[in-house]
Scaffold this motif. Structure first.
Motif, PDB file in Angstrom:
ATOM      1  N   LEU A  17       0.869  -1.749   0.043  1.00 48.25           N
ATOM      2  CA  LEU A  17      -0.022  -0.034  -0.515  1.00 48.25           C
ATOM      3  C   LEU A  17       0.852   1.169  -0.184  1.00 48.25           C
ATOM      4  O   LEU A  17       1.090   2.332  -0.739  1.00 48.25           O
ATOM      5  N   ILE A  18       1.973   1.059   0.493  1.00 47.24           N
ATOM      6  CA  ILE A  18       2.846   2.410   0.631  1.00 47.24           C
ATOM      7  C   ILE A  18       3.710   2.674  -0.635  1.00 47.24           C
ATOM      8  O   ILE A  18       3.763   3.999  -1.310  1.00 47.24           O
ATOM      9  N   ALA A  60       1.573  -3.014  -7.102  1.00 49.35           N
ATOM     10  CA  ALA A  60       1.937  -2.294  -6.524  1.00 49.35           C
ATOM     11  C   ALA A  60       2.150  -0.764  -7.044  1.00 49.35           C
ATOM     12  O   ALA A  60       1.492  -0.050  -7.126  1.00 49.35           O
ATOM     13  N   GLY A  61       3.532  -1.005  -7.433  1.00 50.20           N
ATOM     14  CA  GLY A  61       4.167  -0.205  -8.350  1.00 50.20           C
ATOM     15  C   GLY A  61       3.476   0.686  -9.703  1.00 50.20           C
ATOM     16  O   GLY A  61       3.338   1.123  -9.822  1.00 50.20           O
ATOM     17  N   SER A  62       3.007  -0.514 -10.227  1.00 51.63           N
ATOM     18  CA  SER A  62       2.801  -0.258 -11.642  1.00 51.63           C
ATOM     19  C   SER A  62       1.321   0.557 -11.381  1.00 51.63           C
ATOM     20  O   SER A  62       1.345   1.180 -12.238  1.00 51.63           O
ATOM     21  N   ALA A  63       0.794  -0.124 -10.387  1.00 49.11           N
ATOM     22  CA  ALA A  63      -0.618   0.356 -10.314  1.00 49.11           C
ATOM     23  C   ALA A  63      -0.570   2.179  -9.290  1.00 49.11           C
ATOM     24  O   ALA A  63      -1.639   3.003 -10.205  1.00 49.11           O
ATOM     25  N   GLY A  64       0.451   2.350  -8.815  1.00 53.82           N
ATOM     26  CA  GLY A  64       0.265   3.535  -8.294  1.00 53.82           C
ATOM     27  C   GLY A  64       0.892   4.269  -9.883  1.00 53.82           C
ATOM     28  O   GLY A  64       0.532   5.946  -9.370  1.00 53.82           O
ATOM     29  N   ALA A  65       1.903   3.842 -10.719  1.00 56.01           N
ATOM     30  CA  ALA A  65       2.614   4.380 -11.572  1.00 56.01           C
ATOM     31  C   ALA A  65       0.831   4.618 -12.636  1.00 56.01           C
ATOM     32  O   ALA A  65       1.187   5.786 -13.237  1.00 56.01           O
TER      33      ALA A  65
END
Length: 211
Positions: A17-18, A60-65
């Motif tokens: 999540l972070i 998570a990183g891909s989704a956030g980006a």
């Protein structure tokens, strides 16, 4: 409590999540250390006893980006250049006239390629979504470059750091911390040189006359 005990107490879900949250907010145009968070999480995942999955960090990183850039695109398209005037007053170090001019020239010259490769350059990463929207880039093209760039950057960084962490932990168990110090210095040196190169590019674009 030891450092290992403290790390083991961190729920993996909180790590994901972070990662997604910080990268998503950074992609909106707010200067947060998204890359540092991603690299740190990937290093955690190389410690198998912590139960943090590199795959889910990459997701998570891909989704956030992708989500953050898409929201930033919408904000930029709605507010236009006035958004960068406001950001320049709030974050002059990141959105000063020199950096805005540099990013705008790069996006004007390279189009969707700037969205893709901008994900790998800290200075351009916070501009990608809002500036593409402000310049009225067609959303389907932006989305394709955004998705590809976000996945390549997040997944590539995560797994590269993960495997380096696994190798380093094995190597250090056989040799010493000297190798880690050498690798750290080399990494910092490369990062500094890339930053200097980007700054020189920004200066060059800022000094060029407008087309």
């Amino acid at each position: 409590m030891s450092v290992d005990s403290l790390l083991q107490a961190i729920p993996p879900l909180l790590v994901y999540l972070i990662v997604g949250g910080v990268i998503g907010i950074e992609s909106l145009g707010i200067p947060l250390p998204g890359e540092i968070v991603l690299v740190s999480a990937a290093l955690l995942s190389s410690r198998h006893e912590l139960g943090v999955s590199p795959l889910w960090i990459a997701v998570a990183g891909s989704a956030g980006a992708i989500v953050g850039d898409s929201i930033g695109y919408g904000i930029g398209r709605h507010h236009g250049r006035s958004l960068f005037d406001w950001l320049g007053r709030r974050f002059p170090k990141h959105f000063g006239p020199r950096n805005v001019n540099f990013a705008e020239r790069v996006f004007t010259r390279w189009g969707v390629l700037a969205v893709f490769f901008g994900r790998f350059i800290a200075l351009l990463r916070i501009f990608a979504g809002p500036l593409a929207g402000a310049l009225k880039m067609r959303y389907p093209k932006f989305l394709a470059a955004n998705v590809l760039g976000g996945i390549c950057w997040a997944a590539g960084t995560t797994f590269a750091v993960y495997y380096l962490g696994v190798v380093a932990e094995t190597w250090l168990s056989r040799f010493s911390w000297i190798g880690l110090a050498v690798a750290l210095v080399a990494g910092l040196t490369i990062g500094f040189l890339v930053k200097r190169k980007t700054e020189r590019m920004a200066d060059k674009y800022a000094e060029e006359p407008a087309d």
